[in-house]
Design an enzyme around this catalytic site. Structure first.
Site, short mmCIF file in Angstrom:
data_model
loop_
_atom_site.label_atom_id
_atom_site.label_comp_id
_atom_site.label_asym_id
_atom_site.label_seq_id
_atom_site.Cartn_x
_atom_site.Cartn_y
_atom_site.Cartn_z
N ASN A 9 0.86 -1.19 0.00
CA ASN A 9 0.00 0.00 0.00
C ASN A 9 0.89 1.23 0.00
O ASN A 9 1.46 1.59 1.03
CB ASN A 9 -0.90 -0.04 1.25
CG ASN A 9 -1.75 1.21 1.39
OD1 ASN A 9 -1.86 2.01 0.46
ND2 ASN A 9 -2.38 1.36 2.55
N TRP A 10 1.00 1.84 -1.17
CA TRP A 10 1.93 2.97 -1.31
C TRP A 10 1.37 4.26 -0.68
O TRP A 10 2.10 5.24 -0.57
CB TRP A 10 2.26 3.22 -2.78
CG TRP A 10 3.12 2.16 -3.40
CD1 TRP A 10 3.63 1.03 -2.80
CD2 TRP A 10 3.61 2.13 -4.75
NE1 TRP A 10 4.37 0.31 -3.69
CE2 TRP A 10 4.38 0.95 -4.91
CE3 TRP A 10 3.45 2.98 -5.85
CZ2 TRP A 10 4.99 0.62 -6.11
CZ3 TRP A 10 4.07 2.64 -7.05
CH2 TRP A 10 4.83 1.48 -7.18
N LYS A 11 0.09 4.26 -0.36
CA LYS A 11 -0.55 5.48 0.19
C LYS A 11 -0.28 6.66 -0.75
O LYS A 11 -0.19 6.46 -1.96
CB LYS A 11 -0.07 5.72 1.63
CG LYS A 11 -0.25 4.46 2.49
CD LYS A 11 -0.03 4.68 3.94
CE LYS A 11 -0.17 3.34 4.67
NZ LYS A 11 -0.01 3.48 6.12
N GLU A 97 -6.60 5.06 8.24
CA GLU A 97 -6.36 6.47 7.86
C GLU A 97 -7.62 7.08 7.25
O GLU A 97 -7.92 8.26 7.47
CB GLU A 97 -5.17 6.56 6.89
CG GLU A 97 -3.85 6.33 7.64
CD GLU A 97 -2.74 5.72 6.81
OE1 GLU A 97 -2.81 5.73 5.56
OE2 GLU A 97 -1.78 5.21 7.42
N GLU A 167 -5.36 -4.67 10.89
CA GLU A 167 -4.29 -3.69 11.06
C GLU A 167 -4.52 -2.92 12.37
O GLU A 167 -5.29 -1.96 12.39
CB GLU A 167 -4.30 -2.69 9.90
CG GLU A 167 -4.10 -3.31 8.54
CD GLU A 167 -3.56 -2.30 7.54
OE1 GLU A 167 -2.49 -2.55 6.98
OE2 GLU A 167 -4.20 -1.25 7.35
N GLY A 173 2.56 2.35 10.73
CA GLY A 173 3.55 3.42 10.53
C GLY A 173 4.30 3.80 11.79
O GLY A 173 4.98 4.82 11.83
N GLY A 234 2.81 -1.10 4.28
CA GLY A 234 2.90 0.31 3.91
C GLY A 234 4.34 0.72 3.64
O GLY A 234 4.88 0.50 2.56
N GLY A 235 4.99 1.29 4.66
CA GLY A 235 6.33 1.86 4.52
C GLY A 235 7.32 0.95 3.81
O GLY A 235 8.07 1.40 2.93
P1 PGA Z 1 2.85 0.34 7.61
O1 PGA Z 1 1.38 0.59 6.96
O2 PGA Z 1 3.35 -0.94 7.04
O3 PGA Z 1 3.65 1.54 7.14
O4 PGA Z 1 2.65 0.29 9.08
C1 PGA Z 1 0.48 -0.47 6.80
C2 PGA Z 1 -0.84 0.04 6.26
O5 PGA Z 1 -1.26 1.13 6.66
O6 PGA Z 1 -1.48 -0.63 5.44
#
Ligand code: PGA
Length: 251
Positions: A9-11, A97, A167, A173, A234-235
């Site tokens: 998930n690149w956001k 988010e 999650e 994050g 994510g990250g």
């Molecule tokens: P993260 O994000 O790996 O940066 O904690 C995960 C997500 O929000 O899907």
């Protein structure tokens, strides 16, 4: 056997050129992907169409969000039908988010789940408790309500096209990860909540991903848990050097 998924998930990260060079670098390494793992990229939706044209069978595409209506006067929004029409396979909804920063309630998310499933898309439905809920030992009740509100109105055909991502908000994050024990316990619980409504056979087939600070170091111990069917990352998905080891850890 549930096929594992590793979804990046690149956001709201990566400009056009960075995004395409990362995507192409991933495609160049497709032979390194374990054959029994499905790799999914969730880029900013702006890039979905071109990514879909570029991709091979080795990477599936997902949108990070869509609107709950089929179409209409919703300036700036994208519909599930549009996302499906450019070739994406999945759409995420329920991400914390979106819940926290954009005020999306369980009810709004339930409408999005329905809308996504009215198209050929499959849904990646996110749930998870904030820190204070876990501290107060209300985390099971919290997640149960999220799951029931979003999924209990679905038909048998619809639930078969749902992937759940657990999650915990406190792990997203933050560098804090649920322990394999905490993840396994919650995943087994979510599976039992689904089983109560849709039966054990359906519950045994549904894939439940873990998300929240997954990285090369912790991925394999999480992915080895019996009820953890991969991860939403994510990250660590923003660079080839950090994402490829996570993909390989799902073997
Ligand atoms: P993260 O994000 O790996 O940066 O904690 C995960 C997500 O929000 O899907």
């Amino acid at each position: 056997m549930r096929k594992k998924i590793v979804a990046g998930n690149w956001k709201m990260n990566h400009g056009y050129h960075e995004a395409f060079s990362l995507f192409d670098a991933l495609l160049e390494h497709k032979e390194d992907f374990p054959s029994d793992v499905e790799v999914v990229i969730c880029p900013p939706s702006l890039y979905l169409s071109e990514f879909c044209q570029r991709t091979s069978a080795h990477i599936q595409l997902a949108a990070q969000n869509c609107h709950f209506a089929a179409d209409g006067a919703f300036t700036g929004e994208l519909s599930a039908t549009m996302i499906s029409s450019v070739g994406a396979k999945y759409c995420i909804t329920g991400h914390s988010e979106r819940r926290m920063l954009f005020g999306e309630t369980d009810e709004v998310i339930a409408r999005k789940v329905k809308q996504i499933l009215s198209t050929p898309l499959q849904v990646i439905f996110c749930c998870g408790e904030p820190r204070e809920m876990r501290d107060d030992e209300n985390h099971f009740a919290w997640v149960e309500k999220q799951v029931k509100t979003a999924l209990y109105e679905l038909s048998a055909d619809e639930i078969a096209r749902v992937i759940v991502a657990y999650e915990p908000v406190w792990a997203i994050g933050t560098g804090l990860t649920a322990t394999p024990g905490q993840a396994q316990e919650m995943h087994a619980f979510i599976r039992s909540v689904i089983g109560e409504k849709f039966g054990n056979e359906t519950a045994a087939q549904i894939r439940i991903l873990y998300g929240g600070s997954v990285n090369a170091e912790n991925a394999s111990s999480l992915f080895q848990c019996a009820d953890v069917d991969g991860g939403l990352v994510g990250g660590a998905s923003l660079k080839l050097s950090t994402f490829l080891p996570v993909i390989k850890a799902a073997k």
